[in-house]
Design an enzyme around this catalytic site. Structure first.
Site, PDB file in Angstrom:
ATOM      1  N   SER A  41      52.553 -14.251  24.126  1.00 38.20           N
ATOM      2  CA  SER A  41      51.931 -13.163  24.879  1.00 38.20           C
ATOM      3  C   SER A  41      51.554 -12.066  23.897  1.00 38.20           C
ATOM      4  CB  SER A  41      52.923 -12.611  25.915  1.00 38.20           C
ATOM      5  OG  SER A  41      52.421 -11.434  26.516  1.00 38.20           O
ATOM      6  N   TYR A  94      61.122  -9.838  28.925  1.00 36.83           N
ATOM      7  CA  TYR A  94      59.988 -10.697  28.587  1.00 36.83           C
ATOM      8  C   TYR A  94      59.522 -10.438  27.156  1.00 36.83           C
ATOM      9  CZ  TYR A  94      55.322 -12.846  29.174  1.00 36.83           C
ATOM     10  OH  TYR A  94      54.192 -13.609  29.052  1.00 36.83           O
TER      11      TYR A  94
END
Length: 263
Positions: A140, A153
Site C-alpha cells: 500500500s 495497517y
C-alpha cells in the site's frame, strides 16, 4: 517478462484486486492458482475466467501460518511449478489508535505480515530449486507513508517492505524477483471489510475509496509493473505523489496528510 506458460498463484482472489487480476490474467496464455478462505467465491471467479480449465482452486487462511508448507506443496503439484506468487490477501483497519485494542494490531500483523511471510517462505525453496521466481506483494502507499486511523495497517505494510527488500537482496543470486505494488485508493470493498477498534468490520464505504481508481484500471497498471519487474510501483491518483513528498520532507507529508479528508 511475459505471462506466457507461467503459473501464477494469487491470494485474496475471491474479490477486489485479486479477483480482477485473475480475470485479467486469464486472458493471457498462463495458468492460475486462486486462493482465499471462501472456496465458493473462488469457484465463481474461476467460472468467469476465459479458460476455467487452466484455473486451480486452493483455499487457504493466511492466519493459519503452520499450514503454509503443505499448501505450497499442493500448489506446486497443481501444475508442476509456480512462477509468480501474488501476495494479495489481507485486511485493512479504520480506527483511532487510542480506541484500537492490541488484539486488532496483532490480527493485522498475523494476517497481512506473518501470513504473507509464512507463505512466501514456504514457496522459497521451490523458487531456489528452479532458479527463478517472482514475488508480487500488494502492499500500500501506507507502507511508504502513514495516515491517521490506519495505524495497525500501516505497521503491517511497512513491515512487508522491510522483509521483502531483504529477500530481494539475499536471493538476487537465485534470479528471484520482488515487486512491491503500492495501491492508493482503489474502489473495492476494502473499507467496508476494514476492522475497527474492537475488531468488528466497518461495514460501509468511505468517500476517498469510493472515488479511487477503478479496480480494472488499477489491475492494468499492476500487470504492466509486474511485466517490467519493477522493484516498487505506486499506483493511485494524486495520493501516489505522497511517496515522493515524504522523500523530500517528512514534515511536509505530515502537514498535507493531516489536512486531507482521509478518515
Amino acid at each position: 517478462m511475459t505471462f506466457t506458460n507461467k503459473v501464477v498463484w494469487i491470494t485474496g482472489a475471491s474479490s477486489g484486486i485479486g479477483k480482477h487480476l485473475a480475470l485479467a490474467l486469464s486472458q493471457y496464455d498462463c495458468k492460475l492458482i486462486l486462493s482465499s478462505r471462501r472456496s465458493n467465491a473462488l469457484e465463481a471467479v474461476k467460472q468467469q475466467c476465459d479458460s476455467p480449465e487452466n484455473v486451480y482452486i486452493l483455499p487457504l487462511d493466511l492466519a493459519n501460518t503452520d499450514t503454509m508448507i503443505n499448501i505450497a506443496k499442493v500448489a506446486r503439484d497443481a501444475f508442476g511449478r509456480i512462477d509468480i506468487l501474488v501476495n494479495n490477501g489481507g485486511i485493512s483497519q479504520r480506527s483511532a489508535i487510542i480506541e484500537t485494542t492490541v488484539d486488532v494490531d496483532r490480527k493485522l500483523m498475523e494476517i497481512d505480515y506473518l501470513g504473507t511471510v509464512a507463505l512466501s517462505k514456504a514457496v522459497l525453496p521451490h523458487f531456489i530449486e528452479q532458479q527463478s521466481g517472482h514475488y508480487v506483494v500488494v502492499s500500500s502507499l501506507m507502507g511508504k507513508f502513514s495516515s491517521a486511523y490506519r495505524s495497525a495497517y500501516c505497521g503491517a505494510k511497512h513491515a512487508l517492505h522491510g522483509f521483502f527488500d531483504a529477500l530481494r537482496l539475499e536471493h538476487d543470486k537465485d534470479n528471484i524477483k520482488v515487486t512491491m505494488i503500492c495501491p492508493g485508493f482503489v474502489n473495492t470493498d476494502v473499507a467496508r471489510n476494514a476492522l475497527t477498534g474492537d475488531g468488528s468490520k466497518q461495514g460501509y464505504q468511505d468517500e476517498m475509496t469510493a472515488n479511487g481508481l477503478d479496480v480494472d484500471v488499477f489491475v492494468g497498471k499492476m500487470i504492466k509493473a509486474i511485466q517490467k519487474e519493477k522493484y516498487e510501483a505506486y499506483i493511485g491518483k494524486f495520493e501516489a505523489f505522497g511517496v515522493y513528498v515524504k522523500r523530500l520532507s517528512p514534515r511536509l507529508i505530515h502537514w498535507l496528510v493531516s489536512r486531507s479528508k482521509v478518515k
